[in-house]
Design an enzyme around this catalytic site. Sequence first.
Site, PDB file in Angstrom:
ATOM      1  CG  ASP A   1      -0.073  -0.662   2.406  1.00 15.45           C
ATOM      2  OD1 ASP A   1       1.396  -0.494   2.708  1.00 15.45           O
ATOM      3  OD2 ASP A   1      -0.675  -0.830   3.533  1.00 15.45           O
TER       4      ASP A   1
ATOM      5  CG  ASN B   1      -8.768  -1.151  12.047  1.00 12.91           C
ATOM      6  OD1 ASN B   1      -7.790  -1.493  11.450  1.00 12.91           O
ATOM      7  ND2 ASN B   1      -8.959  -0.060  11.647  1.00 12.91           N
TER       8      ASN B   1
ATOM      9  CG  HIS C   1      -5.433  -1.410   8.572  1.00 14.97           C
ATOM     10  ND1 HIS C   1      -5.721  -1.041   9.455  1.00 14.97           N
ATOM     11  CD2 HIS C   1      -4.034  -2.248   9.150  1.00 14.97           C
ATOM     12  CE1 HIS C   1      -4.183  -0.216   9.782  1.00 14.97           C
ATOM     13  NE2 HIS C   1      -4.008  -1.084   9.862  1.00 14.97           N
TER      14      HIS C   1
ATOM     15  CD  GLU D   1      -8.956   1.040   7.726  1.00 15.79           C
ATOM     16  OE1 GLU D   1      -8.576   0.430   8.862  1.00 15.79           O
ATOM     17  OE2 GLU D   1      -8.335   2.590   8.283  1.00 15.79           O
TER      18      GLU D   1
HETATM   19  P1  PGA Z   1       2.511  -1.926  12.799  1.00 14.15           P
HETATM   20  O1  PGA Z   1       1.006  -1.520  11.680  1.00 14.15           O
HETATM   21  O2  PGA Z   1       3.667  -2.180  12.252  1.00 14.15           O
HETATM   22  O3  PGA Z   1       3.177   0.069  12.935  1.00 14.15           O
HETATM   23  O4  PGA Z   1       2.279  -2.064  13.949  1.00 14.15           O
HETATM   24  C1  PGA Z   1       0.496  -2.507  11.178  1.00 14.15           C
HETATM   25  C2  PGA Z   1      -0.241  -2.117  10.633  1.00 14.15           C
HETATM   26  O5  PGA Z   1      -1.061  -1.650  11.122  1.00 14.15           O
HETATM   27  O6  PGA Z   1      -0.479  -3.151   9.273  1.00 14.15           O
END
Ligand code: PGA
Length: 243
Positions: free
Chosen positions: A67, A135, A137, A142
């Site tokens: 992404d 959450n 994702h 999302e």
């Molecule tokens: P993080 O993010 O590794 O910074 O916890 C993970 C994500 O949001 O996919």
Amino acid sequence: MKFIIEKDYDKMSRSAADIFAEHIEQNPSCVLGLATGSTPEGLYACLVKDCSDGKISFSDVTTFNLDEYCDLPVENEQSYRYFMNFNLFDHVDIAKNRTNLPCGINADDETCKNYEQAIEDEGGIDIQLLGIGHNGHIGFNEPSDSFSVITNLVDLKDSTIEANSRFFDDISDVPKRAITMGIGTIMKARKVVVVANGQGKAEIVKKAFFGPVVPEVPASVLQLHPDVTVVLDDEAASLIPKD
Ligand code: PGA
């Protein structure tokens, strides 16, 4: 699903990096799916070390990232292109023209289709790295009422904007939109490796991998993938059933 549980972040990173290093050794021209976020930073540091120690080479490797933010110039330190250069690409023998991220500048449906096609043209993703959001994702897919299929443009949830605001001077600077591989794109990868660490991820790890498969928890779909390895530290694994 296979679970590997390590004592701490460093061991989790090494363990997950070993999966990638072995894959690159066995298939030097493989196609890697890569992720950004805090969690994979240690894994990338391990791969940089393996490369500088001469154990692996990225010279024939192709990469596709999950992404990118919309409308954030790639020179911006918070762009995912900047992150990947900084954490991996600038320190290994990879050909930059074989490192792909979705383009978030003026992105439209055509941009999404082209990214999907580029992955297809390389024969698909051999091994996809994923972090997991609080959450649930994966990429920027999302929680929703359906699973996205292909690369798509998304409006970020307030919880994601808030989580990512730690990297920006002000929360109002966090982009509100992003372009992301779809859940369908991710599910087509031949192998998936998920990394998560820390107590803050314990609840979502339990929910995603031991709860129902629902689009409100996008990562739960991975329960349906035939080859997923989840690499956790003790804290992130603290709420999962013991047997
Ligand atoms: P993080 O993010 O590794 O910074 O916890 C993970 C994500 O949001 O996919």
